[in-house]
Scaffold this motif. Structure first.
Motif, PDB file in Angstrom:
ATOM      1  N   ALA A  97       5.865   7.567   7.558  1.00 23.53           N
ATOM      2  CA  ALA A  97       4.800   6.567   7.606  1.00 23.53           C
ATOM      3  C   ALA A  97       4.253   6.445   9.022  1.00 23.53           C
ATOM      4  O   ALA A  97       3.053   6.479   9.240  1.00 23.53           O
ATOM      5  CB  ALA A  97       5.311   5.221   7.116  1.00 23.53           C
ATOM      6  N   LYS A 146       3.089  -2.613   9.381  1.00 20.77           N
ATOM      7  CA  LYS A 146       2.135  -1.922  10.243  1.00 20.77           C
ATOM      8  C   LYS A 146       1.541  -2.953  11.201  1.00 20.77           C
ATOM      9  O   LYS A 146       1.225  -4.060  10.779  1.00 20.77           O
ATOM     10  CB  LYS A 146       1.033  -1.308   9.375  1.00 20.77           C
ATOM     11  N   TYR A 164       2.403   1.750   0.466  1.00 21.38           N
ATOM     12  CA  TYR A 164       2.135   3.188   0.349  1.00 21.38           C
ATOM     13  C   TYR A 164       2.541   3.653  -1.040  1.00 21.38           C
ATOM     14  O   TYR A 164       3.593   3.241  -1.548  1.00 21.38           O
ATOM     15  CB  TYR A 164       2.968   3.991   1.345  1.00 21.38           C
ATOM     16  N   ASP A 171       4.649  12.652   0.656  1.00 21.94           N
ATOM     17  CA  ASP A 171       3.333  12.432   1.258  1.00 21.94           C
ATOM     18  C   ASP A 171       2.707  11.148   0.721  1.00 21.94           C
ATOM     19  O   ASP A 171       2.810  10.842  -0.471  1.00 21.94           O
ATOM     20  CB  ASP A 171       2.386  13.605   0.937  1.00 21.94           C
ATOM     21  N   ILE A 172       2.043  10.437   1.593  1.00 22.04           N
ATOM     22  CA  ILE A 172       1.340   9.208   1.193  1.00 22.04           C
ATOM     23  C   ILE A 172       0.048   9.599   0.479  1.00 22.04           C
ATOM     24  O   ILE A 172      -0.766  10.353   1.018  1.00 22.04           O
ATOM     25  CB  ILE A 172       1.007   8.342   2.426  1.00 22.04           C
ATOM     26  N   TRP A 174      -1.729   7.017  -1.456  1.00 19.69           N
ATOM     27  CA  TRP A 174      -2.508   5.791  -1.674  1.00 19.69           C
ATOM     28  C   TRP A 174      -1.971   4.762  -0.703  1.00 19.69           C
ATOM     29  O   TRP A 174      -0.787   4.765  -0.383  1.00 19.69           O
ATOM     30  CB  TRP A 174      -2.347   5.331  -3.125  1.00 19.69           C
ATOM     31  N   GLU A 175      -2.854   3.911  -0.246  1.00 25.61           N
ATOM     32  CA  GLU A 175      -2.458   2.977   0.807  1.00 25.61           C
ATOM     33  C   GLU A 175      -3.249   1.684   0.640  1.00 25.61           C
ATOM     34  O   GLU A 175      -4.429   1.714   0.314  1.00 25.61           O
ATOM     35  CB  GLU A 175      -2.817   3.647   2.147  1.00 25.61           C
ATOM     36  N   TRP A 176      -2.590   0.548   0.838  1.00 24.50           N
ATOM     37  CA  TRP A 176      -3.249  -0.763   0.692  1.00 24.50           C
ATOM     38  C   TRP A 176      -2.759  -1.657   1.817  1.00 24.50           C
ATOM     39  O   TRP A 176      -1.548  -1.843   1.981  1.00 24.50           O
ATOM     40  CB  TRP A 176      -2.913  -1.356  -0.674  1.00 24.50           C
ATOM     41  N   LEU A 177      -3.694  -2.210   2.553  1.00 22.50           N
ATOM     42  CA  LEU A 177      -3.340  -3.024   3.714  1.00 22.50           C
ATOM     43  C   LEU A 177      -3.653  -4.483   3.404  1.00 22.50           C
ATOM     44  O   LEU A 177      -4.774  -4.844   3.066  1.00 22.50           O
ATOM     45  CB  LEU A 177      -4.142  -2.541   4.927  1.00 22.50           C
ATOM     46  N   ASP A 180      -6.585  -6.607   5.009  1.00 18.35           N
ATOM     47  CA  ASP A 180      -7.939  -6.278   4.548  1.00 18.35           C
ATOM     48  C   ASP A 180      -8.416  -7.263   3.489  1.00 18.35           C
ATOM     49  O   ASP A 180      -9.607  -7.324   3.190  1.00 18.35           O
ATOM     50  CB  ASP A 180      -7.977  -4.866   3.931  1.00 18.35           C
TER      51      ASP A 180
ATOM     52  N   GLN B 250      -9.090   6.575   0.792  1.00 16.85           N
ATOM     53  CA  GLN B 250      -7.882   7.054   0.085  1.00 16.85           C
ATOM     54  C   GLN B 250      -7.881   8.581  -0.033  1.00 16.85           C
ATOM     55  O   GLN B 250      -6.823   9.206  -0.037  1.00 16.85           O
ATOM     56  CB  GLN B 250      -7.780   6.435  -1.309  1.00 16.85           C
ATOM     57  N   LEU B 253      -6.062  10.539   2.716  1.00 21.87           N
ATOM     58  CA  LEU B 253      -4.604  10.464   2.919  1.00 21.87           C
ATOM     59  C   LEU B 253      -3.921  11.835   2.870  1.00 21.87           C
ATOM     60  O   LEU B 253      -3.056  12.116   3.701  1.00 21.87           O
ATOM     61  CB  LEU B 253      -3.985   9.501   1.905  1.00 21.87           C
ATOM     62  N   SER B 257      -1.617  13.502   5.871  1.00 19.55           N
ATOM     63  CA  SER B 257      -0.262  14.054   5.730  1.00 19.55           C
ATOM     64  C   SER B 257      -0.163  15.435   6.355  1.00 19.55           C
ATOM     65  O   SER B 257       0.790  15.737   7.069  1.00 19.55           O
ATOM     66  CB  SER B 257       0.110  14.153   4.245  1.00 19.55           C
ATOM     67  N   ARG B 260      -0.525  15.288  10.176  1.00 19.69           N
ATOM     68  CA  ARG B 260       0.649  14.692  10.825  1.00 19.69           C
ATOM     69  C   ARG B 260       1.839  15.643  10.900  1.00 19.69           C
ATOM     70  O   ARG B 260       2.762  15.394  11.674  1.00 19.69           O
ATOM     71  CB  ARG B 260       1.066  13.423  10.072  1.00 19.69           C
TER      72      ARG B 260
END
Lengths: 482, 274, 128
Positions: A97, A146, A164, A171-172, A174-177, A180, B250, B253, B257, B260
């Protein structure tokens, strides 16, 4: 409230006929993940495996982490999320991450996970008919930390929550913060003022020289809804892929639309804004809010451990001079409520536990951590976390199993605390073999004595003329409610 | 041929153009594109197809018409006046963001046009505009000159792909030595941003494509080979491409990966906010 | 806002166009006073082809001012019978007379019972 200094630990009550028998996974302070049977036998210790939380999966696998980040540099960050088999081999791992360079520690990838994760196949990570978490494939939702800057919340550096979705390869995808979506949460001006000044600022409080960060939301639970009757009836807010989270510091429970990221359902941060919310009452500092999975009694309802304690941002008041931790209550409630009408369907509060509210209410009270799991026979496994007391109660509120965590933190907090526990069916751990189930009748505490203590009862009695005996329910300094 | 300009009120870039033409001794007529409707509206109807608007449908000004060509936007007009079509490849739609000017690519400057490119930047900067300069790793010596003269308020170093894709995407090859110098310049520049830009390009078969996550990962390796710093602060950003669906955050992402794997600090860059 | 008018002899759509029934059963379509004010001086109208069909709520024309480009949202589903040719060279008619000389097009409606707003409902919408 006058807790005894000496008391038995381990299993103290057990009725095999009424309990939903299986294994329980417990995270013991400074020790690791322990799998116990119904009589409390510690069948397996995965030593030094941290758990935030530990979960038990089919095949005798457990979930947890290999360690926690040095708390001098972060709050509650787990290094990774790992799936371990019965023999402790890592089957799956997520840590990519953030790449972290902390002074004095080798630079490395870190998951920064905290409080929850969910593996595909199961919505909440505990047993429900036909919904087992996958152990050889599938995506995993991971709740992590984060650092962010979000002026709407505060000008101070913030520790935000991020979800995540991680694939089997780590591997990530999808991501939601969380930050936001702060503007969708409905904070009052009073709450925003308090939060701006102090977004649950944690610098230099618990740990000397720790960096100052505002842990403004403190999300402590995250799960998917899964198939449910609300969505089947056409209510799109409850799409099976949607995610329910709760924020300890904000008193909010909300559902995230997986597609748009928007909040589509919530209760809190205020519980005074409608008759329905007033009837539900203030949910404070809550943990483990989730939708009861399909196939279990109460499916579709929200089950939450409403801690009480101190949480939320609002107007300054005598208990919270700066409006931080503005809502307070010195007892806990486990609530099961209908997410559409908000009506309470079932509850376990001091009242059901047999403790007068408010006089004796704090005897059911964990101001932090804790959880509640619905079991297939309608029982509920409650983790009253701060004292490490686990109880399984029937729908009629009878305690049919009780376990007191014997382990007390020496390196970590000096408490018997257990963050969260899970009960799993015997079939999930074939390696453990057949278990004996030995009933443990509740001891009569009136006659239960330590060696050397005098037995119950006066050694001599004298009757006094003119005395008139007692009234039942006599008044006291403080009125009992309910 | 008489020159006609269509300009607006309080328009710094219009002033730059008028002053530049005056300094060359060229006469022109200037009309306000909103007030002088008798002049502008017929012109607009006649040339509408050749004029562009920004994302918010705003018409970019100034507009230049010499009876032969119509040019729109201060960057495009100045480049044309300085060098005819020679600078066309390094000037795009320069945008109407107040006080800023973008889409000027130093790396696309053709050999022999360096002085014209610098003159253009000098005119823009002297006129009060903040230049957001694009670079793609090529022409580090010209970039160095630009930075030395203070002609770029922000520098965007765009990594367009791995070395083997540079000719197709950027229009020319990029050698590791140039990339290394460009990275060093971007890191020393105030507000310099290094980003792997996921941009559309035409492949050898002439089809529109965009960088894949694996290719972005290869681009990151290319960067690492040049700078030897896996902690390099690098962003990933999508450029919108006509004919290709826009990439959402999205969608980036999988790119992150892969990047990184080599550059551990890679982050997705949100759409520009100044 | 106070000066803008919305005649009650026609129907309105939330997309800021109106439709008025002609004696022959066809519909005249144009933009509202509110729309013309928002657009500013119109400098070009990209009109549709006669014979083209549009569904209610879809864009049937582009209306351009120096400030913005706006889509004209057709208030009723139907086929274009005629467009206002006068707009080609004098698009400012949309500003000066949006309910009269500045009409956009004539329409054969598929189904005149489609949901639209009356003048009061449209005004209420603008208040929101």
């Amino acid at each position: 409230m006058g807790h005894p200094t000496i008391y038995p630990t381990g299993v103290t009550i057990y009725d095999p006929e009424k309990a939903w028998n299986g294994y329980t996974i417990v995270s013991a302070p400074d020790l690791g993940a322990i799998l116990i049977n119904m009589n409390g036998a510690e069948l397996r210790l995965w030593k030094d495996v941290h758990g935030f939380p530990n979960k038990i999966f089919p095949g005798g696998h457990i979930m947890g982490s290999t360690g926690t980040r040095n708390p001098k540099y972060a709050l509650q960050d787990q290094l990774d999320v790992v799936q371990l088999d019965w023999d402790g081999n890592i089957v799956w791992k997520f840590d990519k991450a953030e790449f972290i360079e902390d002074p004095g520690s080798p630079s490395r990838w870190m998951a920064r996970q905290h409080h929850d994760f969910q593996r595909e196949g199961s919505t909440v990570g505990y047993y429900a008919p036909g919904a087992e978490p996958k152990i050889n494939s599938g995506n995993t939702l991971v709740l992590s930390h984060k650092e962010v800057h979000c002026p709407y919340i505060s000008d101070k550096p913030l520790l935000d929550d991020v979800i995540y979705e991680v694939n089997w390869e780590g591997d990530i995808i999808w991501e939601w913060l969380c930050s936001d979506h702060v503007e969708e949460m409905g904070f009052t001006e009073a709450a925003r003022n308090a939060m701006c000044r102090d977004p649950n600022y944690r610098g230099g409080t618990l740990i000397e020289n720790a960096p100052g960060v505002g842990d403004w939301m403190h999300t402590n639970s995250m799960s998917t809804l899964g198939p449910n009757k609300w969505f089947d009836a056409g209510d799109a807010r409850f799409h099976p892929d949607n995610i329910i989270i709760d924020g300890r510091e904000t008193n909010i429970i909300c559902i995230i639309d997986k597609k748009t990221g928007k909040l589509v359902w919530k209760v809190g941060p205020d519980y005074d804004t409608s008759p329905e919310l007033k009837a539900l009452g203030w949910i404070i500092g809550q943990h483990h809010a989730h939708m009861i999975p399909r196939g279990l009694p109460g499916e579709g309802n929200i089950l939450v451990f409403d801690n009480g304690g101190w949480a939320g941002y609002g107007n300054p008041n005598p208990g919270a001079p700066k409006g931080v931790k503005a809502a307070q209550r010195d007892y806990s409630r486990v609530l099961e409520f209908d997410p559409v009408t908000l009506k309470i369907v079932w509850q376990y509060t001091p009242h059901e536990a047999g403790f007068l509210i408010p006089l004796d209410a704090s005897r059911f009270y964990s101001p932090f951590i804790s959880s509640a799991q619905r079991l297939p026979n309608g029982n509920t496994l409650i983790t009253e976390g701060s004292d490490g007391r686990l109880i399984e109660v029937t729908a009629e509120h009878e305690i049919v199993w009780e376990y007191i965590n014997p382990y007390r933190g020496k390196i970590s907090l000096p408490m018997h605390m257990v963050y969260r526990t899970y009960r799993a069916p015997y079939e999930w751990v074939p390696q453990a073999g057949k278990q004996k189930e030995v009933a443990i009748k509740p001891a009569d505490t009136a006659t239960f004595r330590m060696p050397g203590a005098a037995p119950l009862g006066p050694q001599s009695t004298v009757a006094v003329k003119g005395t008139i005996g007692y009234y039942s329910g006599a008044g006291h300094c403080v009125a009992a409610t309910e | 041929m008489p020159i006609t300009l269509y300009t607006g009120k309080n328009c710094a870039r219009c002033v730059i153009l008028k002053e530049y033409l005056a300094s060359r001794g060229q006469s022109f007529a200037a009309y306000d594109f909103q007030d002088d409707k008798d002049q502008f509206n017929p012109f607009y109807r006649a040339h509408r197809a050749a004029l562009h608007r920004d994302d918010e449908n705003r018409l970019e000004i100034p507009i230049y018409d010499d009876g032969v060509v119509v040019k729109q936007g201060i960057g495009e007009v100045l480049a044309y006046l300085l060098a005819g079509d020679a600078l066309a490849s390094c000037v795009g739609t320069t945008g109407v963001l107040h006080g800023w000017i973008s889409n000027l690519n130093v790396s696309a400057c053709p050999a022999g046009e360096e002085e014209h490119f610098l003159t253009m930047l000098r005119l823009l900067t002297k006129g009060g505009l903040q230049v957001i300069l694009d670079a793609d790793g090529r022409r580090p010596e010209l970039l160095e000159q630009v930075l030395k003269e203070g002609l770029a308020a922000r520098l965007m170093l765009n990594i367009l792909g791995p070395a083997e894709l540079y000719p197709a995407i950027a229009g020319g090859p990029l050698v590791p030595g140039d990339l290394k110098k460009s990275i060093a310049l971007a890191r020393s520049a105030k507000d310099g941003v290094i980003r792997i830009l996921v941009a559309p390009y035409r492949n050898s078969a002439g089809e529109l494509e965009r960088l894949t996550p694996v290719q972005a990962g290869a681009a990151a390796e290319f960067v690492f080979e040049a700078c030897a710093d896996r902690m390099l602060p690098v962003f990933i950003e999508a450029a919108s491409g006509e004919g290709l669906p826009d990439l959402r955050e999205q969608d980036l992402l999988p790119y992150r990966s892969k990047v990184r794997n080599t550059l551990v600090k890679a982050e997705i860059r949100k759409p520009e906010t100044h | 806002m106070a000066d803008l008018t919305y005649p009650s002899d026609r129907r309105y759509h939330a997309g800021h166009l109106w439709a008025k029934k002609n004696p022959d059963g066809t519909w005249l379509v144009g933009i509202t006073d509110f729309a013309q004010q928002q657009l500013g001086e119109v400098i070009f109208v990209d009109l549709p082809e006669v014979g083209a069909h549009f569904d209610q709520g879809k864009s049937c024309a582009d209306i351009e001012s120096a400030k913005v480009v706006s889509e004209a949202i057709i208030p009723l589903s139907g086929m274009i019978l005629k467009v206002n040719e006068a707009l080609v060279n004098t698009p400012e008619l949309l500003n000066s007379d949006p309910y009269g000389e500045g009409w956009l097009l004539r329409l054969a409606a598929d189904d005149a019972s489609e949901t639209t707003l009356d003048a009061e409902a449209y005004k209420a919408l603008l208040q929101e």
